[in-house]
Design a protein around this motif. Sequence first.
Motif, PDB file in Angstrom:
ATOM      1  N   GLY A  99       0.813  -1.216   0.000  1.00 29.81           N
ATOM      2  CA  GLY A  99       0.000   0.000   0.000  1.00 29.81           C
ATOM      3  C   GLY A  99       0.841   1.258   0.000  1.00 29.81           C
ATOM      4  O   GLY A  99       0.573   2.200  -0.750  1.00 29.81           O
ATOM      5  N   SER A 100       1.890   1.271   0.814  1.00 33.66           N
ATOM      6  CA  SER A 100       2.745   2.459   0.860  1.00 33.66           C
ATOM      7  C   SER A 100       3.500   2.634  -0.450  1.00 33.66           C
ATOM      8  O   SER A 100       3.668   3.755  -0.940  1.00 33.66           O
ATOM      9  CB  SER A 100       3.718   2.378   2.040  1.00 33.66           C
ATOM     10  OG  SER A 100       4.552   1.244   1.930  1.00 33.66           O
ATOM     11  N   ALA A 101       3.946   1.549  -1.066  1.00 32.36           N
ATOM     12  CA  ALA A 101       4.652   1.635  -2.353  1.00 32.36           C
ATOM     13  C   ALA A 101       3.718   2.185  -3.433  1.00 32.36           C
ATOM     14  O   ALA A 101       4.118   3.037  -4.245  1.00 32.36           O
ATOM     15  CB  ALA A 101       5.190   0.265  -2.755  1.00 32.36           C
ATOM     16  N   LEU A 102       2.474   1.715  -3.446  1.00 32.34           N
ATOM     17  CA  LEU A 102       1.501   2.224  -4.421  1.00 32.34           C
ATOM     18  C   LEU A 102       1.281   3.725  -4.241  1.00 32.34           C
ATOM     19  O   LEU A 102       1.149   4.472  -5.214  1.00 32.34           O
ATOM     20  CB  LEU A 102       0.163   1.496  -4.255  1.00 32.34           C
ATOM     21  CG  LEU A 102       0.087   0.059  -4.785  1.00 32.34           C
ATOM     22  CD1 LEU A 102      -1.266  -0.551  -4.428  1.00 32.34           C
ATOM     23  CD2 LEU A 102       0.295   0.022  -6.288  1.00 32.34           C
TER      24      LEU A 102
ATOM     25  N   ALA B 263      -5.492 -15.460   3.879  1.00 31.70           N
ATOM     26  CA  ALA B 263      -4.293 -14.617   3.810  1.00 31.70           C
ATOM     27  C   ALA B 263      -4.394 -13.625   2.652  1.00 31.70           C
ATOM     28  O   ALA B 263      -4.030 -12.450   2.798  1.00 31.70           O
ATOM     29  CB  ALA B 263      -3.048 -15.486   3.658  1.00 31.70           C
ATOM     30  N   VAL B 264      -4.891 -14.078   1.506  1.00 36.23           N
ATOM     31  CA  VAL B 264      -5.066 -13.181   0.353  1.00 36.23           C
ATOM     32  C   VAL B 264      -6.083 -12.097   0.680  1.00 36.23           C
ATOM     33  O   VAL B 264      -5.869 -10.911   0.393  1.00 36.23           O
ATOM     34  CB  VAL B 264      -5.497 -13.980  -0.901  1.00 36.23           C
ATOM     35  CG1 VAL B 264      -5.916 -13.042  -2.025  1.00 36.23           C
ATOM     36  CG2 VAL B 264      -4.359 -14.880  -1.376  1.00 36.23           C
ATOM     37  N   ALA B 265      -7.199 -12.489   1.307  1.00 37.36           N
ATOM     38  CA  ALA B 265      -8.231 -11.517   1.673  1.00 37.36           C
ATOM     39  C   ALA B 265      -7.687 -10.482   2.658  1.00 37.36           C
ATOM     40  O   ALA B 265      -7.930  -9.276   2.509  1.00 37.36           O
ATOM     41  CB  ALA B 265      -9.441 -12.239   2.275  1.00 37.36           C
ATOM     42  N   ILE B 266      -6.946 -10.932   3.665  1.00 35.21           N
ATOM     43  CA  ILE B 266      -6.365 -10.012   4.653  1.00 35.21           C
ATOM     44  C   ILE B 266      -5.333  -9.107   3.984  1.00 35.21           C
ATOM     45  O   ILE B 266      -5.232  -7.909   4.289  1.00 35.21           O
ATOM     46  CB  ILE B 266      -5.709 -10.803   5.810  1.00 35.21           C
ATOM     47  CG1 ILE B 266      -6.777 -11.533   6.647  1.00 35.21           C
ATOM     48  CG2 ILE B 266      -4.873  -9.889   6.697  1.00 35.21           C
ATOM     49  CD1 ILE B 266      -7.589 -10.656   7.555  1.00 35.21           C
ATOM     50  N   ALA B 267      -4.553  -9.658   3.050  1.00 31.94           N
ATOM     51  CA  ALA B 267      -3.532  -8.868   2.355  1.00 31.94           C
ATOM     52  C   ALA B 267      -4.177  -7.729   1.563  1.00 31.94           C
ATOM     53  O   ALA B 267      -3.712  -6.573   1.610  1.00 31.94           O
ATOM     54  CB  ALA B 267      -2.708  -9.763   1.427  1.00 31.94           C
ATOM     55  N   ILE B 268      -5.263  -8.030   0.836  1.00 29.57           N
ATOM     56  CA  ILE B 268      -5.980  -6.979   0.095  1.00 29.57           C
ATOM     57  C   ILE B 268      -6.480  -5.911   1.061  1.00 29.57           C
ATOM     58  O   ILE B 268      -6.369  -4.708   0.811  1.00 29.57           O
ATOM     59  CB  ILE B 268      -7.162  -7.596  -0.688  1.00 29.57           C
ATOM     60  CG1 ILE B 268      -6.638  -8.497  -1.817  1.00 29.57           C
ATOM     61  CG2 ILE B 268      -8.062  -6.504  -1.265  1.00 29.57           C
ATOM     62  CD1 ILE B 268      -7.716  -9.329  -2.485  1.00 29.57           C
ATOM     63  N   HIS B 269      -7.001  -6.359   2.174  1.00 25.68           N
ATOM     64  CA  HIS B 269      -7.520  -5.471   3.216  1.00 25.68           C
ATOM     65  C   HIS B 269      -6.414  -4.572   3.780  1.00 25.68           C
ATOM     66  O   HIS B 269      -6.663  -3.430   4.189  1.00 25.68           O
ATOM     67  CB  HIS B 269      -8.140  -6.369   4.293  1.00 25.68           C
ATOM     68  CG  HIS B 269      -8.217  -5.808   5.664  1.00 25.68           C
ATOM     69  ND1 HIS B 269      -8.889  -4.658   5.973  1.00 25.68           N
ATOM     70  CD2 HIS B 269      -7.726  -6.262   6.845  1.00 25.68           C
ATOM     71  CE1 HIS B 269      -8.813  -4.423   7.268  1.00 25.68           C
ATOM     72  NE2 HIS B 269      -8.107  -5.382   7.814  1.00 25.68           N
ATOM     73  N   ASN B 270      -5.171  -5.057   3.790  1.00 29.07           N
ATOM     74  CA  ASN B 270      -4.063  -4.290   4.370  1.00 29.07           C
ATOM     75  C   ASN B 270      -3.494  -3.222   3.432  1.00 29.07           C
ATOM     76  O   ASN B 270      -2.797  -2.315   3.894  1.00 29.07           O
ATOM     77  CB  ASN B 270      -2.928  -5.241   4.777  1.00 29.07           C
ATOM     78  CG  ASN B 270      -3.228  -5.990   6.061  1.00 29.07           C
ATOM     79  OD1 ASN B 270      -4.127  -5.611   6.811  1.00 29.07           O
ATOM     80  ND2 ASN B 270      -2.496  -7.048   6.319  1.00 29.07           N
ATOM     81  N   ILE B 271      -3.774  -3.309   2.135  1.00 29.57           N
ATOM     82  CA  ILE B 271      -3.193  -2.351   1.184  1.00 29.57           C
ATOM     83  C   ILE B 271      -3.637  -0.907   1.465  1.00 29.57           C
ATOM     84  O   ILE B 271      -2.792  -0.009   1.576  1.00 29.57           O
ATOM     85  CB  ILE B 271      -3.491  -2.775  -0.270  1.00 29.57           C
ATOM     86  CG1 ILE B 271      -2.682  -4.037  -0.606  1.00 29.57           C
ATOM     87  CG2 ILE B 271      -3.159  -1.647  -1.258  1.00 29.57           C
ATOM     88  CD1 ILE B 271      -3.012  -4.660  -1.948  1.00 29.57           C
ATOM     89  N   PRO B 272      -4.962  -0.638   1.609  1.00 32.50           N
ATOM     90  CA  PRO B 272      -5.344   0.746   1.936  1.00 32.50           C
ATOM     91  C   PRO B 272      -4.799   1.202   3.288  1.00 32.50           C
ATOM     92  O   PRO B 272      -4.588   2.403   3.502  1.00 32.50           O
ATOM     93  CB  PRO B 272      -6.891   0.691   1.967  1.00 32.50           C
ATOM     94  CG  PRO B 272      -7.245  -0.541   1.224  1.00 32.50           C
ATOM     95  CD  PRO B 272      -6.129  -1.507   1.446  1.00 32.50           C
ATOM     96  N   GLU B 273      -4.594   0.266   4.218  1.00 31.95           N
ATOM     97  CA  GLU B 273      -4.031   0.636   5.516  1.00 31.95           C
ATOM     98  C   GLU B 273      -2.599   1.134   5.348  1.00 31.95           C
ATOM     99  O   GLU B 273      -2.174   2.055   6.058  1.00 31.95           O
ATOM    100  CB  GLU B 273      -4.086  -0.560   6.463  1.00 31.95           C
ATOM    101  CG  GLU B 273      -5.501  -0.988   6.799  1.00 31.95           C
ATOM    102  CD  GLU B 273      -5.554  -2.117   7.816  1.00 31.95           C
ATOM    103  OE1 GLU B 273      -4.478  -2.657   8.148  1.00 31.95           O
ATOM    104  OE2 GLU B 273      -6.661  -2.445   8.273  1.00 31.95           O
TER     105      GLU B 273
END
Length: 269
Positions: free
Chosen positions: A25-28, A159-169
């Motif tokens: 998320g931070s890289a994006l 894990a994939v679902a949580i990872a997607i959830h973590n990107i905006p964070e």
Amino acid sequence: MEFVFSRTMFAFSLTLLAGMATGVGSALAFFTRRTNTTFLAGSLGFSAGVMIYVSLVEIFAKASDSLILAYGHKPGYLITTVAFFAGILVIALIDNLVPSFENPHEARSIEDFNEQDDNLRLKRMGLFSALAIAIHNFPEGLATFISGLQDPTMGISIAVAIAIHNIPEGIAVAVPIYFATGSRGKAFGLSFLSGLAEPVGALVGFLLLMPFMTDAVFGILFAMVAGIMVFISLDELLPTAEKYGNHHVAIYGVIAGMAVMACSLVMFS
């Protein structure tokens, strides 16, 4: 013994990768001038669909089976239900401890931050967001770890679902820190570290609970995991997807997430 060790390492690796998504998320945020709101709405909806479906269809059922085995049908199902809502209560209490201004689950896009904002305010927002994410990620890490330990296929999906959830964070932490300090390194580092609370949650859970793991303990823990993930989906993922401005894309994402999760459970069960 070797099988148990390899399964444990696999589950921990899933948790680590999910937590590291805050760094994505931070890289994006650093390399994109505008937020792709359609993509984020669909992705967050997809993540919610995966988590809701697997929680209510698979995790709750497995928790119930374990507790029925330990206590009998009616008491076992009652304990499963109570543990499910206890999981919701735990994550809701954690969520309410974080002021809404600093809460990383309040949807913000890259455009919401600019260099004209007060540096101290931005820095405070970034630091509190990092702390909030670390607190939230602790039970999420435990949920991912326990799921991966029980069923690798289900663990990967979660894990994939949580990872997607973590990107905006990751965006919520990195962007205000970057604009306040001018340092991409500090912003990325703090965002990345906040995500590492996820594997820490898994490690602490493993060390504290594994020596006492029985059918009953596993069932209670798994039912709480289901409650935690349903709450995250309803309170964080779906509202955030809606705030990014595309209702239908978010709902299509939910349905797609449910469909993918259902197919994977059918194929690998």
